[in-house]
Design a protein around this motif. Structure first.
Motif, mmCIF file in Angstrom:
data_model
loop_
_atom_site.group_PDB
_atom_site.id
_atom_site.type_symbol
_atom_site.label_atom_id
_atom_site.label_comp_id
_atom_site.label_asym_id
_atom_site.label_seq_id
_atom_site.Cartn_x
_atom_site.Cartn_y
_atom_site.Cartn_z
ATOM 1 N N GLU A 117 -10.328 -0.445 13.903
ATOM 2 C CA GLU A 117 -10.668 -0.986 12.587
ATOM 3 C C GLU A 117 -10.092 -0.020 11.574
ATOM 4 O O GLU A 117 -10.485 1.141 11.512
ATOM 5 N N GLY A 118 -9.141 -0.500 10.797
ATOM 6 C CA GLY A 118 -8.453 0.385 9.873
ATOM 7 C C GLY A 118 -9.238 0.641 8.599
ATOM 8 O O GLY A 118 -10.342 0.133 8.389
ATOM 9 N N LEU B 95 -8.209 0.064 4.893
ATOM 10 C CA LEU B 95 -7.153 -0.491 4.059
ATOM 11 C C LEU B 95 -6.932 0.334 2.798
ATOM 12 O O LEU B 95 -5.787 0.598 2.416
ATOM 13 N N ILE C 137 -0.382 -6.187 6.847
ATOM 14 C CA ILE C 137 -1.719 -6.770 6.777
ATOM 15 C C ILE C 137 -1.685 -8.196 7.328
ATOM 16 O O ILE C 137 -0.844 -9.006 6.916
ATOM 17 N N GLU D 238 -3.431 -3.679 9.472
ATOM 18 C CA GLU D 238 -4.762 -3.968 8.964
ATOM 19 C C GLU D 238 -5.059 -5.461 9.040
ATOM 20 O O GLU D 238 -4.143 -6.286 9.114
ATOM 21 N N THR E 220 -7.533 -8.496 7.084
ATOM 22 C CA THR E 220 -8.476 -8.852 6.020
ATOM 23 C C THR E 220 -8.968 -10.278 6.230
ATOM 24 O O THR E 220 -8.279 -11.098 6.833
#
Length: 269
Positions: free
Chosen positions: A106-107, A109, A147, A174, A176
């Protein structure tokens, strides 16, 4: 390293690895598959902290000795397996003799975007080959962050991982929940958001205006329908690649590669 070759493709251990081809299992286990010599090489070289175990068949291919050494240097178990076991573990029809299991991440951001100059956002990109090709192009062009937004394919899908040929271990990747979240994050980090869209203005105009030389986040939409009106309204500007020949359009991976590199050229001019 285990002394005995793992030879039973129906063993619980093998089934647990094979299950990682399914997103539900990847999420529950917090692990994913890395297949093929090149991808495993990049994992062990650049993100050995993620590697849990490597499974390989025995042979005299040059890469086999190399990856054995890399695994040992990284302190990662390398277990020899039979061809049938590797086939059972692998998501591919013709496995290449090696599979690794790595932990997902889990990055952060906000942290990843702090000094970023070139960011790539994929929104509802569904094809794993396209997603992997765009990520690979972003890596090659020196992008800082990639992303996956909204309903895009899982970046840990085996086909995505394989098609990046290890690039996903070279830069922050990442995820989102929405395009709005991704665009808001890049805007707060000081980047200009640009949508690749056939209804936009010519990218050559943006190049002449100096827009591409600044800090840029490119948004690429779904392969079939692109970006909706509402989605385009989220970004600062929409741009298109000119078509000089008779082709109706370019596919996503090709168009994205050109635009990413055009930006990289401008930033380095």
């Amino acid at each position: 390293m285990y002394d005995e070759i793992l030879s039973n493709p129906k063993s619980t251990r093998v089934k647990r690895v094979a299950a990682l081809s399914r997103k539900k299992e990847r999420v529950e286990q917090g692990r994913f598959l890395v297949e093929g010599p090149q991808a495993v090489r990049e994992l062990l070289t650049h993100r050995a902290d993620l590697a849990e175990v490597v499974f390989a068949t025995q042979g005299d291919e040059p890469w086999q000795a190399e990856l054995k050494t890399l695994a040992e240097q990284a302190g990662v178990y390398l277990d020899y397996v039979s061809d049938s076991v590797l086939a059972a573990m692998s998501e591919t029809v013709n496995p290449q003799g090696i599979v690794a299991v790595a932990t997902t991440w889990e990055g952060n951001l906000t942290e990843a975007l702090k000094d970023a100059r070139l960011v790539v956002i994929m929104h509802e990109v569904r094809d794993p080959g396209n997603a992997g090709a765009v990520l690979r192009a972003a890596d090659a062009a020196g992008a800082d962050v990639v992303i996956f937004a909204g309903e895009s394919i899982d970046p840990f899908h085996p086909k995505v991982v394989r098609s990046t040929t290890g690039s996903m271990f070279h830069l922050p990747v990442e995820v989102t929940l929405s395009l709005e979240e991704a665009v808001t994050a890049v805007r707060e980090a000081g980047l200009t958001s640009l949508a690749a869209d056939v209804r936009g203005s010519d990218v050559l105009e943006a190049r002449a205006d100096g827009v591409l030389a600044g800090r840029v986040a490119w948004v690429f939409g779904n392969e079939a329908r692109g970006l909706s009106e509402a989605e385009r309204a989220l970004v600062d500007r929409s741009l298109k690649l000119p078509i000089y020949g008779a082709a109706e359009s370019l596919n996503l991976a090709t168009a994205a590669s050109v635009l990413i590199y055009e930006t990289a050229f401008a930033q380095r001019a």
